[in-house]
Design a protein around this motif. Structure first.
Motif, mmCIF file in Angstrom:
data_model
loop_
_atom_site.group_PDB
_atom_site.id
_atom_site.type_symbol
_atom_site.label_atom_id
_atom_site.label_comp_id
_atom_site.label_asym_id
_atom_site.label_seq_id
_atom_site.Cartn_x
_atom_site.Cartn_y
_atom_site.Cartn_z
ATOM 1 N N LYS A 28 55.356 2.414 -9.426
ATOM 2 C CA LYS A 28 54.078 2.226 -10.118
ATOM 3 C C LYS A 28 54.211 1.392 -11.396
ATOM 4 O O LYS A 28 53.782 1.824 -12.466
ATOM 5 C CB LYS A 28 53.454 3.582 -10.449
ATOM 6 C CG LYS A 28 53.139 4.426 -9.224
ATOM 7 C CD LYS A 28 52.505 5.743 -9.619
ATOM 8 C CE LYS A 28 52.227 6.598 -8.398
ATOM 9 N NZ LYS A 28 51.651 7.911 -8.758
ATOM 10 N N PRO A 59 56.915 -5.232 -14.694
ATOM 11 C CA PRO A 59 55.465 -5.016 -14.759
ATOM 12 C C PRO A 59 54.719 -6.212 -15.338
ATOM 13 O O PRO A 59 53.664 -6.594 -14.816
ATOM 14 C CB PRO A 59 55.335 -3.769 -15.648
ATOM 15 C CG PRO A 59 56.630 -3.054 -15.493
ATOM 16 C CD PRO A 59 57.658 -4.128 -15.355
ATOM 17 N N ILE A 118 55.378 1.522 -17.540
ATOM 18 C CA ILE A 118 54.157 1.273 -16.782
ATOM 19 C C ILE A 118 53.223 0.453 -17.658
ATOM 20 O O ILE A 118 52.845 0.870 -18.756
ATOM 21 C CB ILE A 118 53.496 2.584 -16.351
ATOM 22 C CG1 ILE A 118 54.432 3.355 -15.408
ATOM 23 C CG2 ILE A 118 52.164 2.321 -15.667
ATOM 24 C CD1 ILE A 118 53.871 4.669 -14.941
#
Length: 1252
Positions: free
Chosen positions: A415, A466, A542
């Motif tokens: 994620k 990310p 994240i």
């Protein structure tokens, strides 16, 4: 496929076999035999031998030999050939993994035989020799890249037959493709027999000490190292050097040694090396890397890669005097097999902000190519494979949907972004091995290794995963919009470097704000060689994306969802204090039009608009991308009207804006109690648009202009030569010299000159000044041009503008320096003739950019006729505009016509000074002495309310129905805009706009500043001044509404605090006075039908005469007239509904009881007889409710001090007209006196509070 039966081709007497062998032998001579090599007979015999071995005992007569050049030129679709397979074997191979990819075709089977030499020397873009570790198949006609599942070094340079292969062309217009070798090739010519000598070798345990002991390193010149291959880096190209690292592990200990391979002929080793296999590397040297100071083994020119055999090596030991050294582990990274345990525990996921990735191994199938240039692939429909942190020098050949790959030492990242649940990231330590090629017919999408904006930005900012994934998604959105300008090269990675520049201009400022400017650069030696692994994929956070740039189609879906989720009818009517007293028509009109304003910060992450500015044929500006268009309204911060035509076609980025969501609801709610149900909603519509300032716009790309956009005007000297000329970008023409091709009509009267210029000129232009513009609406115009008769009329959307020519028509050509001719200020010839411009059809796109008091350039492209404007003019103008024209000429603007705004120079100030329309203040318009019928003024919208239309009481005609097509509101609705000159001003002017105009008006929101042109001023029978928006009117938005405004915001006018005696008779101000409530003169409480407004009797049914009314819902209506005084004056004020409850001092619960009791009677009316009020009426004494209310009206609980907000009532009660003289009775010492007096102004109560 089934092979021919034995004997069918083997007979010498078979003519078909003889012909096939002659052609095959000729093919071997032309294509396969190298100059100076073996003779052609040996090549043919070898080829014949291996063909017979592959196909059985006979030659494959059903197949044809094909050269590299023929394969590239003739085969444009993916295909495959399997010489040794039968039809059943092919079908079995094609049916494997059928459920992995849906709607994908299997490779087309062809009967072709491919032969060639396997080489590692390719050709670059400049046809130069290229060696980067890639493999190629070559013959005398050409060369083709290839990919093998298994490679042996002895194949290099040999003539090979490929029994099973696939040809994959490139996607796009590139002619070349590559070959996937599905089975081991067969050598046509046998190679020399290999002789192995016994080699002295060091094992990694001893070799590690050589790297650590400097003295021992100097004694050893070259050495041999044997070990098991435990790690293999990808091939890298850095600082003009191509290299890779491999790591050999000891058989009995965890020690390993790094080996750097950078010699050009040895780069092909990368294909032969396999993890877990044992090798011997000869003639290695110890070297020190300059960048990191680390010592590694490097190959020399004489180094060889040999398979390890115990009987062919002899272990070599170090000098016993060498100092022992600690053991270097093979890898400090714990690698595990990827299993189904993919989710983090909830507590860990909630608490940990910086996470560590897991190093895993995985085998999966590529199911989708997400972004080939960014190195993003989908594995098994659940993982995202990121190869962006590796260099794929082979352009990603073989990585197609359906390919099965093995991943070693990749990072599992969970994620990193919401749209990427699980990512497998490959760093420089990771290995990606193709286990089997795809059997699906998909084209190859080559990866741009150089000029790749994703890789450039990744290395420049050393992005973590990310942020890299977010950057890729944002650039994909940018590419979608940039395709609008590069139709021939729609990709960011085409030969058009301009696209890369615009993409960097867009994304670099965002990355500069996110990434620290001094962030440490990526250290490849640390990433590959360090004992403790460090790479950009090791740790991650994240990411909360800093912004999002969705397509307009997705934005519309989100706005549609938010629009109705945020709609609450009760909340919308919360500002209405008498919501319980609204009838059906009033209730549904209040809900008909509502809005909500969102900013970029209302979206998470923050929203950024990116699109191409275009003019719509519906008469509005809009931002456009490949999916949808978004209407927009552009402002200037100084209040100027936006008229910059040069911005059309530009790619814009807007970070500060407003998104307006307008809701249009057609409902039939019977009362406010049913607002919570949706069954009474008949139709719902929405309208979305953006509002922003021009100063907040960032122009990412401006298209090439074909016409002059902002010419400047020079003065004419007495000799007729201009001192200042217009300068536009010069464009090269065939003549090679730029010349002034703008000529006035007097210069080109001769036929020869006109004929010569007609071929060169590309457009005709003329300047005009706009004196008036009408609003956009549907009008009746004769369609003579469409073949209709003169009496036939059709309604169509259009607008018209009264303009004045500022010069004569001129010729222009793309190229050369251009000048702009303007007639002298005192000139009264046809050069300054007034003309009415009519805009229809596609020319409606100029409506939001055409404004009064501005100068424009009207251009007719692809035209050389200087009389084109006279030919387009008609001699009969519309009747509704005939009074405004000094000439009866009007000109329909062609669809191909272009408008370009011209900045008005100071030289024209004196010319246009007398042409400007007079702008009045709201105070002047409200003045009783004002006499103008059509007025222009500006102000701020204080309040927007819906009311019944003036035409609502008339029967609508068929023509009107046609006019109202596409309306958002019912035809019998009218919008009342309360306009104030400044925020907090006490002056207020109401402007009524019919529903027919509303679809073409944008930004009519409370708080917005607006400019009205030529609205009609009217005076009501009660002497109230108001304005109506008519066909000749036009409005322009000057500033947008602030974000905090809403439908529930009421009037914000300032209050005048004083005494009752100071209330003037004609003031529009709001007043607030602390006074004493002397008496309640009258009180009325009735229940009426919510639908037809007839009184409801005790039976709770409507007593409407005529057709029966089916409504059984009643609405309470209360009114009262009170007498107030403050010691200076005594006045009468009117109250209604909830204000009556406040006058009586009742609580909401007590008021509900009174209303219920009044409903049983149908209604109550009380009038008290006071001194000077005339005769009164009384009610039945037995009625307890009436007696209670009459007593309450005269009790001390009601007669008290209050603070009352009010305004003058322009509609006095019947029989009490303002200014009339009436009789009043006075009693003194039991003597009555009658006297005439002038009635005082009646007050309309707005709010009542207890005095403090």
């Amino acid at each position: 496929m089934d092979l021919l039966p034995a004997g069918a081709a083997g007979s010498v007497s078979d003519p078909f076999s003889d012909q096939w062998q002659r052609e095959a032998r000729d093919f071997a001579r032309r294509v396969l035999c190298r100059a100076g090599g073996s003779d052609e007979d040996a090549a043919w015999q070898g080829l014949k031998r291996v063909l017979s071995q592959c196909s059985g005992e006979d030659l494959p007569l059903g197949y044809s030999l094909i050269s590299i050049s023929d394969l590239q030129s003739q085969q444009h679709l993916p295909c495959c050939s399997h010489l040794t397979w039968s039809s059943d074997e092919f079908r079995q191979w094609a049916s494997q993994h059928e459920g992995v990819l849906l709607n994908q075709n299997i490779l087309q089977e062809t009967r072709l035989i491919l032969c060639g030499y396997l080489t590692d020397e390719g050709l670059g873009e400049e046809k130069e020799k290229l060696v980067n570790g890639s493999l190629y198949v070559q013959d005398n006609t050409g060369i083709l890249p290839c990919e093998l599942l298994c490679f042996k070094l002895e194949w290099l340079g040999c003539l090979l037959l490929f029994p099973s292969w696939s040809y994959i062309p490139h996607a796009g217009k590139r002619p070349a493709g590559y070959v996937e070798i599905l089975a081991d090739p067969v050598q046509v010519m046998p190679g020399p027999e290999k002789i192995f000598d016994i080699l002295p070798v060091f094992y990694p345990g001893q070799a590690t000490q050589l790297l650590r002991v400097r003295a021992q390193c100097k004694k050893t010149t070259k050495l041999n190292v044997a070990g098991e291959l435990c790690r293999l880096s990808t091939v890298l190209y850095i600082h003009s050097k191509t290299f890779f690292f491999l790591f050999l592990k000891c058989f009995s200990s965890p020690s390993c040694v790094p080996v750097l391979v950078q010699k050009t002929p040895q780069l092909v080793w990368h294909h032969a090396l396999q993890l877990g296999h044992k090798y011997v590397l000869t003639a290695l040297r110890v070297s020190c890397l300059k960048a990191s100071g680390r010592r590694v083994f490097t190959t020399s020119s004489s180094s060889r890669l040999l398979p390890y055999h115990l009987e062919q090596v002899m272990e070599q030991l170090l000098d016993s005097t060498s100092e022992p050294n600690p053991v270097v582990p093979a890898s400090s990274v714990d690698c595990m097999e990827l299993n189904s345990s993919l989710e983090l525990p909830e507590e860990e996921e909630r608490q940990v902000t910086v996470r560590k990735s897991k190093v895993v191994s995985y085998i999966g199938t590529i199911t989708q190519v997400l972004n080939t240039h960014a190195g993003l692939y989908e594995l098994d429909k659940k993982f995202t494979l990121c190869l962006g942190y590796q260099q794929l020098l082979n352009s990603g050949r073989g990585l197609r949907p359906g390919t099965r790959v093995e991943l070693q030492d990749v990072h599992l990242i969970q994620k990193p972004l919401a749209i990427f649940p699980f990512v497998l990231g490959a760093c420089l330590r990771s290995a990606v091995v193709i286990k089997s090629f795809s059997r699906h017919s998909t084209l190859h999408q080559p990866i741009a290794s150089f000029g790749n904006i994703y890789v450039q930005l990744l290395l420049r900012y050393n992005l973590n995963l990310p942020l890299y994934l977010w950057m890729v998604s944002v650039l994909e959105t940018f590419e979608l919009r940039f395709c609008r300008f590069s139709q021939c090269h729609p990709s960011l990675f085409s030969s058009q470097h301009q696209a890369l520049e615009k993409a960097e201009k867009f994304i670099v400022p965002i990355l500069n704000s996110l990434v620290p400017p001094r962030k440490q650069a990526r250290d490849i030696h640390q990433e590959i060689l360090a004992e403790k692994h460090r790479c950009p994929l090791e740790q991650y956070q994240i990411l909360e994306p800093p912004c999002q740039i969705p397509s307009f189609s997705l934005l519309y879906s989100e706005l549609e969802k938010r629009c109705w989720e945020s709609f609450d009818p009760l909340q919308q009517l919360s500002s209405t204090s008498d919501i319980h007293n609204l009838g059906v028509q009033e209730l549904n009109r209040s809900l008909a039009w509502s809005y909500c304003i969102l900013s970029a910060e209302n979206f998470q992450p923050r929203l950024v608009l990116l699109g191409v500015l275009e003019c719509s044929s519906s008469g509005c500006l809009q931002l456009q991308d490949a999916s949808k268009t978004l209407p927009c309204v552009i402002f200037h911060r100084d209040g100027r009207l936006f008229a910059d035509t040069s911005l059309i076609g530009c790619l814009l980025e807007i970070e500060i804006f407003q998104l307006v969501m307008e809701r249009f609801l057609q409902s039939e709610f019977p009362s406010w109690q049913q607002l919570v149900t949706q069954k009474h909603v008949k139709e719902k519509k929405t309208r979305f648009y953006a509002q922003f300032y021009f100063e907040d716009v960032k122009i990412l790309h401006a298209p090439e202009k074909r016409f002059p956009t902002s010419p400047t005007i020079g003065k004419e000297t007495s000799s007729g030569i201009r001192s200042n000329c217009i300068s536009v970008p010069e464009l090269k023409c065939s003549g090679g010299k730029g010349s002034n091709l703008r000529k006035t009509r007097s210069d080109t009267n001769s036929p020869e000159c006109s004929k010569g210029r007609a071929e060169e000129a590309s457009f005709v232009s003329r300047l005009f000044w706009v004196s008036h513009k009408e609003g956009l609406m549907r009008r009746n115009y004769q369609q003579i041009s469409e073949g209709k008769d003169k009496d036939g009329q059709a309604t169509q959307l259009c607008f018209q503008a009264l303009v004045q020519w500022m010069g004569k028509a001129e010729l222009g050509e793309i190229g050369g320096q251009e000048e702009l001719k303007i007639s002298a200020p005192g000139e009264t010839s046809e050069a300054q003739q007034k003309v009415l411009l009519l805009f229809l059809g596609k020319s409606l796109r100029w409506f939001p950019l055409l404004h009064p008091l501005q100068l424009y350039h009207l251009i007719i492209p692809l035209c050389s006729d200087l009389d084109v404007f006279d030919r387009l003019c008609f001699s009969q103008a519309p009747e509704n505009f005939s009074k405004m024209l000094s000439s009866s000429m009007f000109l329909p603007v062609p669809d191909s016509g272009h408008l370009h705004h011209v900045n008005q120079p100071s030289q024209l100030a004196s010319t246009t000074a007398g042409m400007e329309q007079e702008l009045f203040s709201i105070a002047e318009v409200l003045s009783p002495s004002f006499t103008r019928s059509l007025v222009s003024f500006s102000g701020e919208i204080v309040e927007r309310t819906m009311c019944e239309s003036v035409i609502g009481k008339k029967q609508i005609t068929d023509c009107s129905v046609q006019l109202l097509k596409g309306n958002f509101l019912p035809w019998d609705y009218t919008v009342k805009l309360s306009i104030s000159p400044t925020p907090g001003s006490s002056f207020m002017l109401d402007v009524y706009v019919e529903a027919t105009f509303l679809p073409y008006l944008w930004g009519l929101l409370p708080g917005a500043r607006i400019l009205f042109k030529n609205v009609q001023r009217k005076i009501s029978r009660f002497r109230n001044v108001y304005c109506t928006y008519v066909a000749s009117s036009c409005m322009h938005m000057l500033t947008p509404a602030p974000l905090h405004t809403s439908d529930t915001a009421g009037a914000a006018s300032s209050l005048s605090v004083g005494y009752l005696c100071n209330v003037p008779l004609q003031s529009p101000n709001l007043f607030q006075v602390t006074c004493h409530l002397t008496c309640v003169l009258s009180l009325s409480l009735h229940w009426i039908c919510s639908l037809c407004k007839e009184t409801i009797l005790k039976e709770e049914s409507c007593n409407q005469c005529g057709p029966s009314c089916l409504s059984h819902i009643g609405v309470s209506k209360a009114s009262a007239r009170i007498l107030v005084e403050d010691g200076t004056c005594e006045l009468v004020a009117s109250c209604k509904n909830q204000q009556v409850r406040e006058v009586l001092g009742l609580s909401p619960e007590e008021w509900d009881v009174v209303q219920k009791q009044a409903r049983s009677k149908g209604g109550i009316y009380i009038s008290h007889k006071e001194a000077g009020t005339g005769p009164g009426t009384t009610d039945k004494p037995e009625d307890l409710l009436t007696w209670y209310l009459r007593s309450l009206c005269r009790s001390p609980l009601v007669c008290r001090s209050i603070t009352m907000t009010f305004k003058l009532d322009r509609k006095p009660p019947k029989g009490h007209a303002t200014g009339s003289r009436q009789l009043r009775r006075f009693v003194s010492n039991d003597t009555e006196f009658l006297s005439k007096y002038s009635s005082l102004p009646n007050l309309l109560c707005l709010n009542i509070q207890e005095a403090t």
